[in-house]
Design a protein around this motif. Structure first.
Motif, PDB file in Angstrom:
ATOM      1  N   GLY A   1      11.901 -14.211  52.099  1.00  0.00           N
ATOM      2  CA  GLY A   1      12.807 -15.078  51.354  1.00  0.00           C
ATOM      3  C   GLY A   1      13.579 -16.014  52.271  1.00  0.00           C
ATOM      4  N   HIS A   2      14.356 -16.882  51.659  1.00  0.00           N
ATOM      5  CA  HIS A   2      15.251 -17.755  52.415  1.00  0.00           C
ATOM      6  C   HIS A   2      16.525 -16.956  52.689  1.00  0.00           C
ATOM      7  CE1 HIS A   2      12.532 -20.932  51.354  1.00  0.00           C
ATOM      8  NE2 HIS A   2      13.284 -21.833  51.939  1.00  0.00           N
ATOM      9  N   VAL A   3      16.776 -16.652  53.963  1.00  0.00           N
ATOM     10  CA  VAL A   3      17.951 -15.876  54.341  1.00  0.00           C
ATOM     11  C   VAL A   3      19.132 -16.828  54.487  1.00  0.00           C
ATOM     12  CG1 VAL A   3      18.978 -14.286  56.009  1.00  0.00           C
ATOM     13  CG2 VAL A   3      16.517 -14.196  55.554  1.00  0.00           C
ATOM     14  N   VAL A   4      20.154 -16.618  53.667  1.00  0.00           N
ATOM     15  CA  VAL A   4      21.384 -17.408  53.734  1.00  0.00           C
ATOM     16  C   VAL A   4      22.369 -16.589  54.556  1.00  0.00           C
ATOM     17  CG1 VAL A   4      23.208 -18.526  52.406  1.00  0.00           C
ATOM     18  CG2 VAL A   4      20.888 -18.379  51.468  1.00  0.00           C
ATOM     19  N   THR A   5      22.551 -16.968  55.817  1.00  0.00           N
ATOM     20  CA  THR A   5      23.325 -16.140  56.740  1.00  0.00           C
ATOM     21  C   THR A   5      24.822 -16.428  56.735  1.00  0.00           C
ATOM     22  OG1 THR A   5      23.170 -17.640  58.630  1.00  0.00           O
ATOM     23  CG2 THR A   5      21.343 -16.068  58.305  1.00  0.00           C
TER      24      THR A   5
ATOM     25  N   GLY B   1      22.335 -20.371  60.386  1.00  0.00           N
ATOM     26  CA  GLY B   1      22.106 -21.194  59.208  1.00  0.00           C
ATOM     27  C   GLY B   1      21.255 -20.492  58.162  1.00  0.00           C
ATOM     28  N   VAL B   2      20.440 -21.268  57.463  1.00  0.00           N
ATOM     29  CA  VAL B   2      19.506 -20.734  56.473  1.00  0.00           C
ATOM     30  C   VAL B   2      18.152 -20.589  57.157  1.00  0.00           C
ATOM     31  CG1 VAL B   2      18.331 -21.146  54.287  1.00  0.00           C
ATOM     32  CG2 VAL B   2      20.743 -21.758  54.547  1.00  0.00           C
ATOM     33  N   ILE B   3      17.553 -19.414  57.005  1.00  0.00           N
ATOM     34  CA  ILE B   3      16.272 -19.139  57.651  1.00  0.00           C
ATOM     35  C   ILE B   3      15.180 -19.064  56.582  1.00  0.00           C
ATOM     36  CG2 ILE B   3      14.998 -17.552  59.137  1.00  0.00           C
ATOM     37  CD1 ILE B   3      17.771 -16.484  60.072  1.00  0.00           C
ATOM     38  N   PRO B   4      14.352 -20.110  56.466  1.00  0.00           N
ATOM     39  CA  PRO B   4      13.238 -20.041  55.512  1.00  0.00           C
ATOM     40  C   PRO B   4      12.264 -18.951  55.962  1.00  0.00           C
ATOM     41  CG  PRO B   4      13.556 -22.275  56.338  1.00  0.00           C
ATOM     42  CD  PRO B   4      14.403 -21.366  57.181  1.00  0.00           C
ATOM     43  N   ASP B   5      11.694 -18.234  55.022  1.00  0.00           N
ATOM     44  CA  ASP B   5      10.743 -17.171  55.324  1.00  0.00           C
ATOM     45  C   ASP B   5      11.311 -16.213  56.365  1.00  0.00           C
ATOM     46  OD1 ASP B   5       8.352 -15.813  54.922  1.00  0.00           O
ATOM     47  OD2 ASP B   5       7.350 -16.876  56.554  1.00  0.00           O
ATOM     48  N   GLY B   6      12.557 -15.798  56.143  1.00  0.00           N
ATOM     49  CA  GLY B   6      13.247 -14.949  57.102  1.00  0.00           C
ATOM     50  C   GLY B   6      13.095 -13.464  56.831  1.00  0.00           C
TER      51      GLY B   6
ATOM     52  N   ILE C   1      17.738 -14.265  50.167  1.00  0.00           N
ATOM     53  CA  ILE C   1      18.331 -13.060  50.741  1.00  0.00           C
ATOM     54  C   ILE C   1      19.710 -13.475  51.240  1.00  0.00           C
ATOM     55  CG2 ILE C   1      18.097 -11.226  52.444  1.00  0.00           C
ATOM     56  CD1 ILE C   1      15.083 -12.025  52.631  1.00  0.00           C
ATOM     57  N   ALA C   2      20.741 -12.895  50.660  1.00  0.00           N
ATOM     58  CA  ALA C   2      22.113 -13.271  51.024  1.00  0.00           C
ATOM     59  C   ALA C   2      22.879 -12.021  51.448  1.00  0.00           C
ATOM     60  CB  ALA C   2      22.805 -13.962  49.857  1.00  0.00           C
ATOM     61  N   PRO C   3      22.661 -11.571  52.694  1.00  0.00           N
ATOM     62  CA  PRO C   3      23.342 -10.356  53.136  1.00  0.00           C
ATOM     63  C   PRO C   3      24.849 -10.548  53.217  1.00  0.00           C
ATOM     64  CG  PRO C   3      22.157 -11.378  54.959  1.00  0.00           C
ATOM     65  CD  PRO C   3      21.840 -12.167  53.732  1.00  0.00           C
ATOM     66  N   GLY C   4      25.571  -9.567  52.714  1.00  0.00           N
ATOM     67  CA  GLY C   4      27.018  -9.582  52.841  1.00  0.00           C
ATOM     68  C   GLY C   4      27.714 -10.635  52.018  1.00  0.00           C
TER      69      GLY C   4
END
Length: 132
Positions: A11-15, A21-26, A57-60
């Motif tokens: 998924g796109h990881v929104v850190t 930043g945002v990690i495509p295919d993270g 994916i939006a951890p935290g």
């Protein structure tokens, strides 16, 4: 000692981290309920794989405005205006709210937030009917 390892990937990881930043295919590695690594191609092979392809994916997640004490009341005034809520429901229901009611609501509201992915919240606990 056994470690519970989960790798969420695809998924796109929104850190919310200026450097990452945002990690495509993270990928996000979670070990025993704690995020231990975020990135791409983490090289993890001994974890349960959770496929998040096409998702976010939006951890935290952080919630900056929540009233956890009102968990038992959620949805009871969905069709009222703010004015009706304040002068009707709020004025009628909250005077009978006990400290135990607020404690239970806060616990349930916090669990509700966790279940929705919120790991940090700012709670507005303005139900101070007693010193308890």
């Amino acid at each position: 000692m056994s470690t519970d390892r989960k790798l969420i990937r695809g998924g796109h990881v929104v850190t919310v981290d200026a450097k990452l930043g945002v990690i495509p295919d993270g990928e996000v590695l979670v070990e025993d309920g704690v995020i231990t690594a975020v990135g791409t191609n983490l090289g993890v092979s001994d974890a349960e794989i959770i496929d998040a392809e096409g998702g976010i994916i939006a951890p935290g997640t952080i919630d900056t405005h929540r009233h956890t004490w009102q968990a038992q009341l959620r949805g009871c005034c969905a069709d009222t205006s703010l004015q009706q809520y304040i002068t009707g429901f709020w004025a009628d229901a909250t005077p009978s709210y006990t400290a135990e009611d607020a404690k239970l609501g806060t616990l349930v509201g916090a669990l509700e937030a966790l279940d929705g992915g919120v790991t940090t919240l700012l709670d507005y606990a303005h139900i101070t009917n007693s010193p308890e």
